[in-house]
Design a protein around this motif. Structure first.
Motif, PDB file in Angstrom:
ATOM      1  N   GLY A 179     -35.284  16.216   8.217  1.00 12.49           N
ATOM      2  CA  GLY A 179     -34.630  17.490   8.507  1.00 12.49           C
ATOM      3  C   GLY A 179     -33.318  17.622   7.775  1.00 12.49           C
ATOM      4  N   PRO A 180     -32.228  17.124   8.332  1.00  8.05           N
ATOM      5  CA  PRO A 180     -30.911  17.322   7.719  1.00  8.05           C
ATOM      6  C   PRO A 180     -30.787  16.634   6.371  1.00  8.05           C
ATOM      7  N   VAL A 181     -29.998  17.244   5.477  1.00 10.21           N
ATOM      8  CA  VAL A 181     -29.749  16.673   4.149  1.00 10.21           C
ATOM      9  C   VAL A 181     -28.583  15.694   4.249  1.00 10.21           C
ATOM     10  N   LEU A 182     -28.766  14.505   3.678  1.00  7.35           N
ATOM     11  CA  LEU A 182     -27.717  13.486   3.652  1.00  7.35           C
ATOM     12  C   LEU A 182     -27.222  13.325   2.222  1.00  7.35           C
ATOM     13  N   THR A 183     -25.947  12.949   2.075  1.00 11.25           N
ATOM     14  CA  THR A 183     -25.380  12.762   0.728  1.00 11.25           C
ATOM     15  C   THR A 183     -24.656  11.420   0.640  1.00 11.25           C
ATOM     16  N   PRO A 184     -25.387  10.305   0.789  1.00 10.89           N
ATOM     17  CA  PRO A 184     -24.738   8.993   0.702  1.00 10.89           C
ATOM     18  C   PRO A 184     -24.449   8.616  -0.751  1.00 10.89           C
ATOM     19  N   THR A 185     -23.634   7.578  -0.899  1.00 14.14           N
ATOM     20  CA  THR A 185     -23.299   7.033  -2.222  1.00 14.14           C
ATOM     21  C   THR A 185     -24.252   5.879  -2.537  1.00 14.14           C
TER      22      THR A 185
ATOM     23  N   GLY B 161     -24.721  -3.612  -8.292  1.00 13.54           N
ATOM     24  CA  GLY B 161     -24.108  -3.119  -7.074  1.00 13.54           C
ATOM     25  C   GLY B 161     -24.252  -4.084  -5.918  1.00 13.54           C
ATOM     26  N   LYS B 162     -24.196  -3.529  -4.696  1.00 13.59           N
ATOM     27  CA  LYS B 162     -24.228  -4.364  -3.489  1.00 13.59           C
ATOM     28  C   LYS B 162     -25.134  -3.724  -2.435  1.00 13.59           C
ATOM     29  N   ALA B 163     -25.365  -4.466  -1.355  1.00 14.88           N
ATOM     30  CA  ALA B 163     -26.216  -3.980  -0.274  1.00 14.88           C
ATOM     31  C   ALA B 163     -25.569  -2.781   0.420  1.00 14.88           C
ATOM     32  N   PRO B 164     -26.367  -1.841   0.910  1.00 11.36           N
ATOM     33  CA  PRO B 164     -25.798  -0.664   1.596  1.00 11.36           C
ATOM     34  C   PRO B 164     -25.231  -1.040   2.969  1.00 11.36           C
ATOM     35  N   ARG B 165     -24.156  -0.367   3.344  1.00  8.17           N
ATOM     36  CA  ARG B 165     -23.544  -0.567   4.659  1.00  8.17           C
ATOM     37  C   ARG B 165     -23.153   0.790   5.237  1.00  8.17           C
ATOM     38  N   GLY B 166     -23.587   1.054   6.459  1.00 10.52           N
ATOM     39  CA  GLY B 166     -23.218   2.297   7.123  1.00 10.52           C
ATOM     40  C   GLY B 166     -24.041   3.484   6.652  1.00 10.52           C
ATOM     41  N   GLU B 167     -23.787   4.632   7.290  1.00 10.15           N
ATOM     42  CA  GLU B 167     -24.572   5.833   7.030  1.00 10.15           C
ATOM     43  C   GLU B 167     -24.273   6.478   5.687  1.00 10.15           C
ATOM     44  N   ASN B 168     -23.176   6.109   5.057  1.00  6.99           N
ATOM     45  CA  ASN B 168     -22.779   6.771   3.811  1.00  6.99           C
ATOM     46  C   ASN B 168     -23.153   5.991   2.559  1.00  6.99           C
TER      47      ASN B 168
END
Length: 846
Positions: free
Chosen positions: A169-175, A136-143
């Motif tokens: 606190g809040p649940v995140l659902t990034p790729t 894969g590749k480096a993460p970019r942005g909040e998602n």
């Protein structure tokens, strides 16, 4: 004498097998412990050293507390400082590090890894040298997020999958944008690591525009010390401190070694207990062997052997047995060490890869322990045999112990027992656990030794108490009772081995049950709240959690527990907990000893310890300085009894929160009360309101109690497993004693058969004898265990108000049945052997 000793060893192979096994088990436990801890420690140390390959100098923020301007806050490592460090002479690059807690859910929604080691951080630029991308590749942005390869493997995740995670606190659902490899020791230990791009990490971990650490890499040819010297010119001394990569690796290695040292000490303690039990068996065996060879030794004395030569012959025999047992035990110990490492993997604990470490120290320790323990145990029987005059030995007039020796033994035992009881009582009444540990431990050791010395004296009345039951079995039962007390010293040594194991098991069970009961009382008496909500790793919650919970249908009251520091009267830094003053009375049930439980406005309540330390009482006033430097007059409205769940100073959040300097206050936990009380449906509603967050736990009173109970149960089961080694050694001792006793009484058994006692009667006689000896040891062990459990409980009760002694009658009954089972099983082979003796051959034997 050497040839004589060698001949005796080879001539008595069957008789000495149990002795070899007893020593071997003790040595195996010791060497297995050393192999296991050395292997794990070496693997972690190598892993941690690799983790600092990309760090030559690490810059970390100092706390501002020492300057007196603000309280408990860190200085910031800014972007400007990062750019300056990258430009100093000798610096090849500088990386800004952001980190924090990140809970990752598996595909079933449950928390992955160990809660305290579930970490998050930042991926630096498009290619981070700390975390090589596997795919894969480096993460970019909040998602987007990158995941470590080990966590991805355990969770079955691949690049492109959606990941459910939570920061505070809040649940995140990034790729998942990429999967990377890492030498991070926490990941190797079973934790997880998720990486965001730097801007996202700074936002999620509340470090906007700043970093938790700056890692500087030196140019080739520049030493770490030289680089640190250059960095000191641009890094303000009062705002940050610097550590070289070598120092960081050494510090982490020392921490790992310290952690492993505690485990090693605990395991070696139980190995020592197994060896201590084994000493009784070895001494018993050599006493019987020497007694059986009394005429042989007397003949050696008659033909010119000196006392010293006879003693040396017995010690040489012991040394050879010890050497064989030590070598065998070392081999078994290596297997135990490897097995324990594999067992950690099956229990979910991930261990860094590395070779099995068998140091010269482990080999030397195994050999020394095996040989020295055996020789020490054999020295007294050998010395006693050498002192018997040859003529007396040949005529067996030495058989009975003299009245003088019995009086001396009983006097010594009484003195040791009395001193032990006195020391235990002193330790149990100590003001703190640290003050009472030494006298309690010393007293326990003295009492156990004293009871062992007195066991021959105690055996007659206690075994006589079993006479009415033994009469039911007729002649076999009567003979079993007489055989049990015929040689009190032998009976004492055999029973004492079992006594020690059951003393420790019973004592630990009493303490664990009483502590659990105290925790249950604490959870139910101090809390009116139905639920306590907190992070799985104990970190702080977002204030949004309290707002979401308060909005759930059926919730009648909530209060966040918000922790910070204030400065009292410009001198003392004081820990304070912010609460919802309007609802805290509905959520807690704390005993007020002075004033009233009123937490509103500038009124505070304090626990008795703080009140006594500061000279406060209801109505006392003091000046408080907050994080932002503002001062305010506070009034003590009341004084209450603290417990392990709630303590210290409580202040209304409406008063405290405006003075916090952080952009978002952090709550340790949130207490919740509902109209319908605790139920599965209510718990589901609360969890859904928080987005089924994997990092947040919603616990009712029973959950809190069960969590602590599970920890106690796990610890207790581990200790049971370790003490099982001592019990196994004790079982071997019973078998060994009975087998030697049967051999010693061959002529007597032949006579009994000749006058009409059937084989079944012989078996019953041996089994009853074994049962009586085992139950004798069991009664002594359970009695001592209850006493030690009570004494330790008195010490614990000084710091835990709800502690109360609880005697686990069912488990103690089970332990007594275990002792009886030990006796029955241990007698199977000796009883069968006794029954199969040829009566005519046995009658002719000497």
């Amino acid at each position: 004498m050497f040839r004589t000793a060698l001949r005796n060893v080879l001539a008595h192979k069957a008789r000495l097998l149990m002795t070899v096994l007893a020593v071997m088990l003790g040595v195996a436990f010791v060497s297995g412990t050393l192999v296991f801890t050395n292997t794990i420690g070496d693997a972690y140390q190598k892993s941690s050293a690799k983790g600092f390959d990309q760090v030559d100098v690490a810059i970390e923020p100092e706390y501002a507390e020492d300057e007196g301007d603000t309280i408990g806050q860190e200085h910031k490592l800014t972007q400007g400082l990062l750019e300056k460090t990258a430009e100093v002479p000798g610096a090849a690059s500088a990386i800004g590090v952001v980190n924090g807690y990140t809970a990752i859910a598996d595909k079933d929604g449950d928390l992955m890894g160990n809660g305290f080691q579930s970490a998050g951080g930042n991926f630096w630029g498009g290619k981070d040298p700390r975390y090589p991308l596997k795919s894969g590749k480096a993460p970019r942005g909040e998602n987007e997020v990158a995941l470590d390869a080990e966590t991805a493997r355990r969770g079955g995740y691949e690049v492109g999958d959606t990941l459910r995670l939570s920061v505070d606190g809040p649940v995140l659902t990034p790729t998942i944008s990429g999967i990377f490899t890492t030498d991070d020791g926490n990941v190797a230990a079973g934790g997880s690591l998720a990486l965001f791009d730097t801007a996202t990490a700074q936002k999620l971990f509340h470090q906007e525009g700043s970093y938790d650490e700056i890692d500087v890499k030196a140019e080739p040819g520049t030493s770490q010390t030289a680089l640190r010297t250059e960095l000191e010119k641009v890094v303000p001394g009062k705002t940050a401190y610097m550590t070289t990569g070598e120092e960081l690796a050494d510090q982490q290695a020392q921490q790992i070694a310290s952690g492993m040292s505690s485990m090693k000490t605990m395991l070696l303690t139980f190995a020592g207990i197994a060896l201590f039990v084994g000493v009784f068996i070895i001494a018993n065996t050599f006493t019987m062997l020497v007694a059986q060879r009394t005429k042989e030794l007397a003949l050696m004395r008659a033909v010119g052997a000196s006392r010293r030569q006879v003693t040396r012959s017995v010690l040489l025999e012991a040394a050879m047995i010890g050497a064989v047992a030590a070598v065998t035990g070392l081999a078994v110990g290596v297997g135990i060490g490897a097995g324990m490492r594999s067992l950690m993997g099956t229990l979910g604990a991930v261990v860094p890869e590395g070779p099995l470490v068998i140091t010269p120290g482990t080999v030397g320790t195994a050999l020394v322990v095996g040989v020295v323990v055996t020789m020490l145990a054999a020295w007294l029987p050998g010395r006693r045999a050498a002192k018997i005059p040859p003529v007396a030995a040949m005529s067996s007039v030495h058989a009975q112990a003299t009245a003088k020796s019995l009086v001396l033994r009983n006097t010594l035992g009484a003195l040791l027992s009395g001193a032990g009881v006195a020391a235990v009582l002193v330790g149990s009444q100590a003001k703190s656990a640290s003050d009472g540990q030494i006298p309690l431990g010393l007293g326990g050791a003295l009492l156990v030794i004293g009871v062992f010395v007195l066991t021959p004296l105690l055996s007659r009345p206690l075994i006589a108490a079993a006479a009415p039951v033994l009469r039911i079995f007729g002649v076999a039962g009567k003979l079993a009772r007489q055989n049990s007390v015929r040689n009190p010293r032998r009976t004492a040594a055999t029973a004492s081995a079992l006594m020690i194991g059951l003393t420790l098991i019973t004592g630990l069970t009493v303490i664990a049950g009483s502590v659990q009961q105290a925790v249950d009382k604490m959870a139910t008496s101090a809390m009116k709240a139905d639920y306590v909500v907190g992070m799985a790793n104990g970190n702080s919650l977002s204030p949004d959690v309290d707002k979401k919970l308060a909005a759930v249908d059926g919730v009648t009251a909530t209060s966040p527990m918000r922790n910070t520091f204030i400065r009292v009267d410009s001198e003392l830094t004081h820990y304070v907990t912010g609460v919802n003053g309007a609802t805290i009375g509905e959520l807690t049930d704390l005993e007020v000893t002075d004033g009233s439980f009123k937490v509103t406005g500038t009124n505070v309540v304090v626990d008795k310890h703080d009140a006594k330390e500061n000279g406060w009482k209801a109505g006392s006033r003091f000046k408080a300085a907050y994080e932002d430097g503002t001062t305010q007059q506070l009034t003590v409205a009341g004084v209450y009894e603290a417990n392990d769940l709630i303590g210290g100073m409580l202040l209304d959040n409406a008063t405290l929160t405006p003075h916090l300097t952080s952009s978002e206050p952090a709550d340790r936990q949130v207490m919740v009360k509902t109209s319908g009380g605790a139920s599965d449906a209510t718990k589901d509603r609360l969890e859904k309101a928080l987005g089924d967050n994997p990092g947040i736990r919603v616990q009712d009173k029973q959950d809190v109690s069960n969590e602590i109970a599970s920890m106690i149960t796990l610890m207790l089961n581990m200790l049971y497993g370790l003490l099982a080694m001592a019990v196994i050694v004790a079982i071997l001792g019973v078998i060994n004693t009975l087998a030697m006793s049967v051999f010693e009484r061959s002529q007597e058994i032949g006579m009994l058969r000749a006058i009409g006692l059937e084989r079944g009667g012989i078996k019953r006689m041996v089994r009853m004898e074994s049962l009586v000896i085992s139950l004798f040891g069991g009664v002594l062990g359970i009695g001592l265990g209850v006493f030690f459990g009570w004494a330790a409980g008195e010490l614990i009760g000084s710091s835990v108000a709800t502690y109360e002694l609880i005697l686990p009658w069912a488990r103690m009954g089970l332990f007594l049945l275990l002792a009886a089972l030990v006796g029955v099983l241990a007698a199977l082979w000796p009883a069968r052997r006794a029954a199969r003796l040829n009566m005519l051959t046995a009658i002719k034997s000497e």
